[in-house]
Design a protein around this motif. Structure first.
Motif, short mmCIF file in Angstrom:
data_model
loop_
_atom_site.label_atom_id
_atom_site.label_comp_id
_atom_site.label_asym_id
_atom_site.label_seq_id
_atom_site.Cartn_x
_atom_site.Cartn_y
_atom_site.Cartn_z
N PHE A 199 44.60 41.09 39.78
CA PHE A 199 43.59 42.14 39.72
C PHE A 199 42.82 42.04 38.41
O PHE A 199 41.59 42.13 38.40
CB PHE A 199 44.24 43.53 39.86
CG PHE A 199 43.24 44.64 39.92
CD1 PHE A 199 42.54 44.90 41.07
CD2 PHE A 199 43.01 45.44 38.80
CE1 PHE A 199 41.61 45.93 41.14
CE2 PHE A 199 42.09 46.47 38.84
CZ PHE A 199 41.39 46.72 40.01
N GLY A 200 43.55 41.81 37.33
CA GLY A 200 42.89 41.64 36.03
C GLY A 200 41.94 40.45 36.03
O GLY A 200 40.80 40.55 35.54
N ILE A 201 42.40 39.34 36.59
CA ILE A 201 41.54 38.14 36.65
C ILE A 201 40.31 38.42 37.49
O ILE A 201 39.18 38.08 37.10
CB ILE A 201 42.34 36.93 37.21
CG1 ILE A 201 43.39 36.48 36.21
CG2 ILE A 201 41.39 35.79 37.57
CD1 ILE A 201 44.38 35.46 36.75
N MET A 202 40.49 39.06 38.64
CA MET A 202 39.36 39.35 39.52
C MET A 202 38.36 40.29 38.85
O MET A 202 37.15 40.12 39.00
CB MET A 202 39.85 39.94 40.85
CG MET A 202 40.73 38.99 41.65
SD MET A 202 39.99 37.41 42.01
CE MET A 202 39.10 37.83 43.48
N MET A 203 38.86 41.26 38.11
CA MET A 203 37.96 42.19 37.43
C MET A 203 37.17 41.46 36.33
O MET A 203 35.97 41.68 36.18
CB MET A 203 38.74 43.37 36.84
CG MET A 203 39.44 44.24 37.88
SD MET A 203 38.45 44.73 39.32
CE MET A 203 37.16 45.68 38.60
N VAL A 204 37.83 40.60 35.59
CA VAL A 204 37.16 39.84 34.54
C VAL A 204 36.09 38.94 35.14
O VAL A 204 34.99 38.81 34.59
CB VAL A 204 38.18 39.01 33.72
CG1 VAL A 204 37.48 37.98 32.84
CG2 VAL A 204 39.05 39.93 32.88
N LEU A 205 36.39 38.35 36.30
CA LEU A 205 35.44 37.45 36.95
C LEU A 205 34.38 38.20 37.76
O LEU A 205 33.44 37.59 38.26
CB LEU A 205 36.17 36.45 37.86
CG LEU A 205 37.09 35.47 37.12
CD1 LEU A 205 37.86 34.62 38.12
CD2 LEU A 205 36.31 34.60 36.16
N GLY A 206 34.56 39.50 37.93
CA GLY A 206 33.55 40.30 38.61
C GLY A 206 33.56 40.19 40.11
O GLY A 206 32.55 40.43 40.77
N VAL A 207 34.71 39.87 40.69
CA VAL A 207 34.82 39.81 42.14
C VAL A 207 35.29 41.16 42.62
O VAL A 207 36.21 41.75 42.07
CB VAL A 207 35.79 38.69 42.57
CG1 VAL A 207 36.00 38.70 44.07
CG2 VAL A 207 35.27 37.35 42.11
N GLY A 208 34.67 41.67 43.69
CA GLY A 208 34.94 43.00 44.18
C GLY A 208 36.32 43.20 44.77
O GLY A 208 37.05 42.27 45.07
N ALA A 209 36.65 44.47 44.97
CA ALA A 209 37.95 44.86 45.52
C ALA A 209 38.16 44.31 46.91
O ALA A 209 39.29 44.08 47.32
CB ALA A 209 38.06 46.38 45.53
N ALA A 210 37.11 44.06 47.67
CA ALA A 210 37.27 43.53 49.03
C ALA A 210 37.97 42.18 49.00
O ALA A 210 38.67 41.83 49.95
CB ALA A 210 35.90 43.39 49.70
N SER A 211 37.81 41.45 47.93
CA SER A 211 38.43 40.13 47.84
C SER A 211 39.92 40.21 47.60
O SER A 211 40.64 39.27 47.88
CB SER A 211 37.80 39.33 46.69
OG SER A 211 36.44 39.14 46.96
N MET A 212 40.40 41.32 47.08
CA MET A 212 41.82 41.43 46.79
C MET A 212 42.64 41.27 48.06
O MET A 212 43.70 40.68 48.03
CB MET A 212 42.13 42.77 46.11
CG MET A 212 41.64 42.84 44.67
SD MET A 212 42.21 41.49 43.61
CE MET A 212 43.94 41.87 43.50
N GLY A 213 42.16 41.76 49.18
CA GLY A 213 42.87 41.59 50.45
C GLY A 213 42.99 40.13 50.83
O GLY A 213 43.95 39.73 51.46
N ALA A 214 42.03 39.34 50.44
CA ALA A 214 42.05 37.93 50.80
C ALA A 214 42.99 37.11 49.93
O ALA A 214 43.40 36.04 50.32
CB ALA A 214 40.64 37.35 50.69
N ILE A 215 43.35 37.63 48.76
CA ILE A 215 44.19 36.85 47.87
C ILE A 215 45.58 37.42 47.68
O ILE A 215 46.38 36.84 46.99
CB ILE A 215 43.54 36.69 46.49
CG1 ILE A 215 43.40 38.03 45.79
CG2 ILE A 215 42.23 35.96 46.58
CD1 ILE A 215 43.19 37.92 44.32
N THR A 216 45.87 38.55 48.28
CA THR A 216 47.16 39.18 48.02
C THR A 216 48.28 38.66 48.90
O THR A 216 49.31 39.28 49.00
CB THR A 216 47.06 40.72 48.14
OG1 THR A 216 46.57 41.04 49.43
CG2 THR A 216 46.20 41.29 47.05
N SER A 217 48.10 37.53 49.49
CA SER A 217 49.18 36.98 50.30
C SER A 217 49.43 35.54 49.95
O SER A 217 48.59 34.76 49.80
CB SER A 217 48.85 37.06 51.76
OG SER A 217 48.61 38.39 52.12
#
Length: 182
Positions: free
Chosen positions: A164-182
């Motif tokens: 989540f920290g990496i995604m926030m730093v890179l500016g990728v939205g929360a919708a992407s978290m579902g795609a990477i949480t597995s």
């Protein structure tokens, strides 16, 4: 020895013998990496509608990095903090079994489908999580599925915070978290 496709099908079907086979086969690490790459690409393609090409690339890379992070955390937690007396594993065993646990992830490409994409991604993510628990249980030679769930949960919390920290730093939205949480 089963082919890559047969192993992926067995892993997706949550077949314990498939996980035991890839755990024992030290030559299966490149195959496991292929599974992760294909699953990561599927996640990236499935997220294109939410994040565009930049997001697709970030999600793909994040999924690959995430596999290493979560497998490494699982190894440390499972062998050093919460081992059972029978636990004997190395990082390669965890990488192979957890790599194959991402087999259902090829379906994350369907995340691109309007309206149903998010639901499909959620269902596939849960499926992958169940597969991950089975992979960990087999790789760490646990008798208890509960212990495997605990190890995965602890590792996932740490993994999620890092990702989540990496995604926030890179500016990728929360919708992407579902795609990477597995």
């Amino acid at each position: 020895m089963a082919s890559l496709g047969e192993r992926m099908m067995g892993a997706a079907k949550l077949d314990v013998s498939t996980y035991e086979e890839v755990e024992a086969d030290t030559t299966a690490t490149p195959q496991a990496m292929i599974v992760v790459v294909v699953s990561a690409l599927a996640a990236g393609i499935g997220s294109i509608g939410d994040n565009g090409i930049k997001g697709m690339i970030i999600v793909t890379v994040a999924a690959l990095v995430g596999w290493f992070i979560w497998a490494g955390l699982t190894y440390l937690i499972g062998t050093k903090i919460l081992p059972e007396p029978e636990t004997k594993a190395d990082v390669g065993e965890l990488l192979r079994t957890t790599g194959f646990s991402q087999s259902p992830g090829v379906l994350r490409v369907l995340g691109i489908v309007p309206v149903l994409g998010g639901l499909i991604t959620l269902v596939v993510s849960i499926w992958m999580l169940v597969a991950f628990v089975i992979a960990v249980r087999q790789a760490l030679d646990y008798k208890s599925t509960g212990r495997a769930v605990g190890v995965c949960l602890i590792g996932f919390i740490v993994y999620f915070v890092v990702m989540f920290g990496i995604m926030m730093v890179l500016g990728v939205g929360a919708a992407s978290m579902g795609a990477i949480t597995s």
